[in-house]
Each structure stands twice: as C-alpha cells, then as structure tokens.
Scaffold this active site. Structure first.
Site, PDB file in Angstrom:
ATOM      1  NE  ARG A 179      -2.133  -1.460   3.566  1.00  0.00           N
ATOM      2  CZ  ARG A 179      -2.682  -1.559   4.783  1.00  0.00           C
ATOM      3  NH1 ARG A 179      -3.958  -1.285   4.961  1.00  0.00           N
ATOM      4  NH2 ARG A 179      -1.942  -1.902   5.817  1.00  0.00           N
TER       5      ARG A 179
ATOM      6  CG  ASP B  76       2.745   6.312   2.599  1.00  0.00           C
ATOM      7  OD1 ASP B  76       1.911   5.502   3.034  1.00  0.00           O
ATOM      8  OD2 ASP B  76       3.874   6.474   3.095  1.00  0.00           O
TER       9      ASP B  76
ATOM     10  NE  ARG C 220       7.531  10.268   1.934  1.00  0.00           N
ATOM     11  CZ  ARG C 220       6.375  10.757   2.382  1.00  0.00           C
ATOM     12  NH1 ARG C 220       5.306   9.982   2.469  1.00  0.00           N
ATOM     13  NH2 ARG C 220       6.299  12.015   2.743  1.00  0.00           N
TER      14      ARG C 220
END
Length: 301
Positions: free
Chosen positions: A66, A68, A213
């Site tokens: 999934r 973001d 990230r």
C-alpha cells in the site's frame, strides 16, 4: 514494464478463480493506494470500480504494497477472486477503458489459489528520484523530489551501506507504523547520479511505513554535508525516529518491483519508472533474487 513483452492475446480464458493484475500509476492525484472512508481519491477505489465493471460483479482487491499519498507505482501487483471469465485483451483493455489516464493495467492472469499479492511476495524494490539543481523543475514536478543543495552521491552511498542487512529499523519507521516488528532485511541500497538526477535504489523483504522516504531524508542530509556517512549507522543503532531527521517528500518515490516465486507465473519486471529506465543497463533494471526470504502466511485471502 516487463523483462519479456506480453502480447495481449484473445485465445486464452482468464478468470473463474484467482486473477492477478500488474499495473502502474501516477500517485500525484491520489491519497495513496488504500480506499479512504472520507471519499478522497485513491488508486484502489478507481481500480475496484474499473475491474468490477469488466467482471460485471463486485470485486475486492489485495495489493502487494500500500503506497502513501503522492507515491507512484511503476510495477504494482494485485489479486482478486472472480466468477467472470475474459481473455487477456478483454481484461486489460476493458479495465483501462474504465480507468483515468493516471492508472494503467498491463497484464492479467490466473494464479494458483495459494497466491496472495501481499503474502506471497518475497521482496519489494523502490527507487527514489531526486532532481538536484538550483531551480525547481516544472516538468515532472509531481514525479520528482528536488533539492537545490548540491548532493555528494559518493558520501550518500557510503552512508547507505550502513542500512544493508537485517536490522531493527525503528529509527526509520513512521510514528504511526502499524507493523508488529521493526525488523527488516535490506538486500541493498544503491545511490547513483545521472546528470542532475540522483537515484536511490533499495530492495528489502518488506518495508515499514515511510521507511524508504526516511532513508532518503537521512541520505540527503549526508549528501548535503550536514552529517558524515557514519552518522547513518549511529541513527540506526539509536532505534529512535527523532534521530533520523526529515521524511523526504513522497513525489520522488516509486514502487518498481515486487518479487514472487516462479511457480506463480507472474511476469518479471523491468524496473522503472519509464523515464529512469534508460539511465541504467538492462541487468540493473532486472529483478535481483533475494539472498534471504521469509514468506509470511496470510491471515486471510
């Protein structure tokens, strides 16, 4: 998208069981993969609507990972169960006709029922793409990260080596991460420069929320000279998210490969995104077999 091109044939029957899809999407317009209760746009919501239309019945999708809000996928896998039967061309072209331009399905195929898009995966691979120039880009602005501060990619690579292997990545997980364990096995983290672009290429058995990230944010801080490369090892050992600095923007992040055992018949990726692929040799875009595999058992289908 694939190592070997897949012809959209009409001489095969796909359906009446578990079907897998390979797709790509520009995540800039979406609030992530997962359908939102508030009704804000999501990739899942758009794809469910399109697949249900072609199948002529409601479907539920399960994805490999999934992503973001604002994160892109050049190679995402999903599965669904259906009673419908269509040929490959009908599935692909029918679904794409019902999708917005920012989402495209490239392949559909039956898989053995033990296949699970999430739990059958043995690795995931991401690329983080940074435009490193004095002025922000206009073209691809929502598909790139940007910093005007010069980056030393060699220092970034030295720092990146500290992240490889099996570790407790608590320092690189989001505060709201719901994973039961912070332990992951990172196969590799590679940093390279191509002109004004710096690419961080990372593969692991799985990722924590915001893990890539947060890697990118820490490595960019090293590349800008704020910290020495060995600081990354100190952050990792600290097991404290507050030590790792900022979370890099979502715009530069791409899910580029998900690996499955060969028996499931999933086409092998040629890692993207498309504008990045020509910067690398074919073997650098090819899937890399993991050296450590931990297969998760599905909680449910």
């Amino acid at each position: 998208m694939f190592q070997t091109p897949v012809a959209l044939t009409t001489d095969n029957a796909i359906g009446q069981g578990r079907v897998a899809l390979a797709l790509e999407y520009d995540g800039a317009a979406y609030h992530g993969w997962q359908k939102q209760k508030s009704g804000v746009p999501s990739v899942e919501e758009e794809l469910v609507r399109a697949v249900s239309k072609v199948a002529n019945e409601p479907v539920e999708l399960v994805c490999a990972g999934r992503t973001d809000a604002g994160v892109h996928g050049s190679y995402q896998l999903v599965h669904f169960d259906t009673n419908a039967v269509r040929d490959l061309r009908s599935w692909v072209m029918g679904i794409n006709t019902a999708l917005p331009p920012s989402i495209v399905v490239h392949w559909a195929g039956n898989t053995p029922e033990p296949f699970h898009a999430r739990f059958s995966a043995v690795y995931r691979r991401y690329r983080y793409v940074i435009f490193n120039g004095p002025v922000r880009p206009a073209l691809l602005a929502r598909q790139l990260s940007w910093t005007f501060r010069p980056l030393d990619e060699k220092a970034m690579q030295e720092g990146a080596r500290q992240l490889e292997g099996e570790h407790d990545f608590s320092s690189f997980r989001a505060a709201g991460c719901q994973s039961r364990s912070p332990w992951r096995f990172v196969e590799f983290v590679r940093v390279c420069r191509r002109g004004d672009f710096v690419v961080i290429d990372v593969q692991a058995n799985a990722f924590l929320h915001h893990m890539v990230r947060n890697f990118a944010g820490a490595l960019m801080a090293v590349g800008q000279g704020k910290y020495p490369p060995q600081w990354v090892a100190e952050v990792l050992a600290g097991k404290d998210r507050r030590m790792a600095g900022i979370t890099a923007p979502s715009a530069g992040l791409y899910l580029v490969d998900v690996g499955y055992p060969a028996e499931f018949g999933i086409p092998r990726a040629s890692c993207g995104p498309a504008f990045v692929r020509p910067w690398f040799e074919d073997d650098q875009n090819a899937p890399i077999a993991p050296s450590w595999v931990h297969r998760k058992a599905p909680l449910s289908s």
